[in-house]
Design an enzyme around this catalytic site. Structure first.
Site, PDB file in Angstrom:
ATOM      1  CB  SER A 156      -3.441 -63.805 -15.881  1.00  0.00           C
ATOM      2  OG  SER A 156      -3.739 -62.470 -15.536  1.00  0.00           O
ATOM      3  CE1 TYR A 169      -4.100 -62.488 -21.209  1.00  0.00           C
ATOM      4  CE2 TYR A 169      -4.888 -61.744 -19.071  1.00  0.00           C
ATOM      5  CZ  TYR A 169      -3.865 -62.207 -19.878  1.00  0.00           C
ATOM      6  OH  TYR A 169      -2.598 -62.394 -19.337  1.00  0.00           O
TER       7      TYR A 169
HETATM    8  P1  NAP Z   1       3.956 -61.130 -25.244  1.00  0.00           P
HETATM    9  O1  NAP Z   1       5.202 -60.364 -25.004  1.00  0.00           O
HETATM   10  O2  NAP Z   1       2.834 -60.509 -25.972  1.00  0.00           O
HETATM   11  O3  NAP Z   1       4.357 -62.505 -25.941  1.00  0.00           O
HETATM   12  C1  NAP Z   1       3.367 -63.416 -26.336  1.00  0.00           C
HETATM   13  C2  NAP Z   1       3.954 -64.438 -27.273  1.00  0.00           C
HETATM   14  O4  NAP Z   1       2.867 -65.257 -27.748  1.00  0.00           O
HETATM   15  C3  NAP Z   1       4.588 -63.800 -28.508  1.00  0.00           C
HETATM   16  O5  NAP Z   1       5.770 -64.494 -28.830  1.00  0.00           O
HETATM   17  C4  NAP Z   1       3.523 -63.995 -29.573  1.00  0.00           C
HETATM   18  O6  NAP Z   1       4.016 -64.086 -30.887  1.00  0.00           O
HETATM   19  C5  NAP Z   1       2.915 -65.317 -29.164  1.00  0.00           C
HETATM   20  N1  NAP Z   1       1.570 -65.413 -29.737  1.00  0.00           N
HETATM   21  C6  NAP Z   1       0.521 -64.582 -29.552  1.00  0.00           C
HETATM   22  N2  NAP Z   1      -0.513 -64.942 -30.313  1.00  0.00           N
HETATM   23  C7  NAP Z   1      -0.129 -66.047 -31.001  1.00  0.00           C
HETATM   24  C8  NAP Z   1      -0.753 -66.870 -31.966  1.00  0.00           C
HETATM   25  N3  NAP Z   1      -1.993 -66.630 -32.407  1.00  0.00           N
HETATM   26  N4  NAP Z   1      -0.060 -67.896 -32.481  1.00  0.00           N
HETATM   27  C9  NAP Z   1       1.194 -68.144 -32.086  1.00  0.00           C
HETATM   28  N5  NAP Z   1       1.856 -67.394 -31.179  1.00  0.00           N
HETATM   29  C10 NAP Z   1       1.212 -66.355 -30.649  1.00  0.00           C
HETATM   30  O7  NAP Z   1       3.323 -61.621 -23.853  1.00  0.00           O
HETATM   31  P2  NAP Z   1       3.994 -61.918 -22.431  1.00  0.00           P
HETATM   32  O8  NAP Z   1       3.755 -60.744 -21.562  1.00  0.00           O
HETATM   33  O9  NAP Z   1       5.362 -62.490 -22.619  1.00  0.00           O
HETATM   34  O10 NAP Z   1       2.989 -63.051 -21.909  1.00  0.00           O
HETATM   35  C11 NAP Z   1       3.342 -64.417 -21.857  1.00  0.00           C
HETATM   36  C12 NAP Z   1       2.274 -65.131 -21.053  1.00  0.00           C
HETATM   37  O11 NAP Z   1       2.230 -64.603 -19.719  1.00  0.00           O
HETATM   38  C13 NAP Z   1       0.858 -64.950 -21.603  1.00  0.00           C
HETATM   39  O12 NAP Z   1       0.141 -66.153 -21.440  1.00  0.00           O
HETATM   40  C14 NAP Z   1       0.259 -63.865 -20.723  1.00  0.00           C
HETATM   41  O13 NAP Z   1      -1.137 -63.954 -20.647  1.00  0.00           O
HETATM   42  C15 NAP Z   1       0.915 -64.201 -19.396  1.00  0.00           C
HETATM   43  N6  NAP Z   1       0.974 -63.067 -18.444  1.00  0.00           N
HETATM   44  C16 NAP Z   1       1.782 -62.006 -18.681  1.00  0.00           C
HETATM   45  C17 NAP Z   1       1.864 -60.979 -17.746  1.00  0.00           C
HETATM   46  C18 NAP Z   1       2.773 -59.779 -17.952  1.00  0.00           C
HETATM   47  O14 NAP Z   1       2.755 -58.868 -17.103  1.00  0.00           O
HETATM   48  N7  NAP Z   1       3.558 -59.705 -18.994  1.00  0.00           N
HETATM   49  C19 NAP Z   1       1.091 -61.023 -16.586  1.00  0.00           C
HETATM   50  C20 NAP Z   1       0.253 -62.123 -16.383  1.00  0.00           C
HETATM   51  C21 NAP Z   1       0.210 -63.145 -17.320  1.00  0.00           C
HETATM   52  P3  NAP Z   1       4.652 -62.812 -31.659  1.00  0.00           P
HETATM   53  O15 NAP Z   1       6.035 -62.748 -31.140  1.00  0.00           O
HETATM   54  O16 NAP Z   1       4.574 -63.165 -33.056  1.00  0.00           O
HETATM   55  O17 NAP Z   1       3.830 -61.627 -31.254  1.00  0.00           O
END
Ligand code: NAP
Length: 253
Positions: A156, A169
């Site tokens: 990130s 985080y």
């Molecule tokens: P998201 O929509 O919240 O999806 C996260 C996924 O991780 C979901 O499928 C969730 O499961 C799963 N997860 C969370 N906690 C878990 C646990 N304890 N055990 C098993 N699975 C778990 O997030 P996202 O935005 O796609 O983010 C994906 C990655 O990109 C992350 O590492 C995040 O830090 C990084 N990131 C995102 C952004 C952004 O703007 N979106 C920016 C920078 C970095 P559920 O489906 O059951 O909730």
């Protein structure tokens, strides 16, 4: 920073490859799973909500892509032994792994360090960092069985430069970059496994909406739009690239 936003992946880029995606039920992980499958990979869908994983499974099957597999897991409670069991199952089923995308993570609190809840701190570090170490350790022997394996960790912008109130985080993402660099350096001269990280950048998911409630989602790129860098790193075009931090989006001008 490395960016392959314009990378154009051949349709059969990942043909015959077996790739694990964590957090595959939603957001970026869901999109990566669908995209890897559309480029020929057999995808192992890992995550905590089985119904979401099943929906992704059905979408992949209906599109006629290689049949995926599902491994439900809750990273908060999973122990090193659980990851060893998973590695055993994967070995039985596939015999090797060609890629792992560590994508699942949680946001925790947006609070000053001085007031950060200690239990939530531990939870975020467990899910975002410790689980990645346990799983990497357990899966390395299977990745060694591939001629061309790729490990991709998810970072990130707050894992590359600290920012107030992002607490555990941000710290977990700095540590993820550290895990990536340390492992890449260990493997560089002894293994064909490459190890890199991606910062997705602002992407339209539930995590983003939660972190930035006032933002207009229409102004944020979709997970589908940022897939080129993920495909580049999972496919053979990135062979020999290791220890590098990538951005999935071009810098804002
Ligand atoms: P998201 O929509 O919240 O999806 C996260 C996924 O991780 C979901 O499928 C969730 O499961 C799963 N997860 C969370 N906690 C878990 C646990 N304890 N055990 C098993 N699975 C778990 O997030 P996202 O935005 O796609 O983010 C994906 C990655 O990109 C992350 O590492 C995040 O830090 C990084 N990131 C995102 C952004 C952004 O703007 N979106 C920016 C920078 C970095 P559920 O489906 O059951 O909730």
């Amino acid at each position: 920073m490395n960016c392959y936003f314009d990378y154009s992946a051949p349709k059969d880029l990942l043909k015959g490859r077996v790739i694990v995606v964590t957090g595959a039920g939603d957001g970026i992980g869901r999109s990566a799973a669908l995209s890897f499958a559309a480029h020929g990979a057999t995808v192992v869908l890992m995550g905590r909500t089985t119904s979401k994983l099943e929906k992704v499974y059905d979408d992949i099957e209906q599109a006629g892509h290689p049949q995926p597999a599902i491994i439900p897991i809750h990273f908060e409670g999973a122990t090193p032994h659980d990851y060893e069991m998973i590695a055993g199952k994967l070995e039985e089923e596939f015999g090797r792994l060609d890629g792992v995308l560590f994508n699942a993570s949680i946001l925790g609190l947006r609070t000053p360090i001085s007031q950060y809840d200690t239990d939530i701190w531990a939870q975020v570090i467990q899910v975002n960092l410790n689980s990645q170490f346990y799983m990497t350790r357990a899966l390395l022997p299977l990745l060694e069985k591939s001629t061309d394996a790729s490990i991709v960790y998810t970072s990130s912008s707050v894992g590359r430069k600290g920012r107030a109130y992002w607490g555990a985080y941000a710290v977990s993402k700095f540590a993820t970059e550290g895990l990536m660099q340390t492992l890449a350096d260990e493997l560089e001269n002894t293994s064909s496994i490459r190890v890199n990280s991606i910062n997705p950048g602002a992407t339209r998911t539930s995590m983003r909406a939660y972190a930035y409630p006032a933002e207009n989602p229409a102004e944020v790129r979709t997970p589908e739009e940022i897939m080129p860098t993920y495909l580049y790193l999972m496919g053979a075009d990135s062979k020999g690239t290791t220890g590098q931090a990538f951005d999935a989006q071009p810098p804002k001008i």
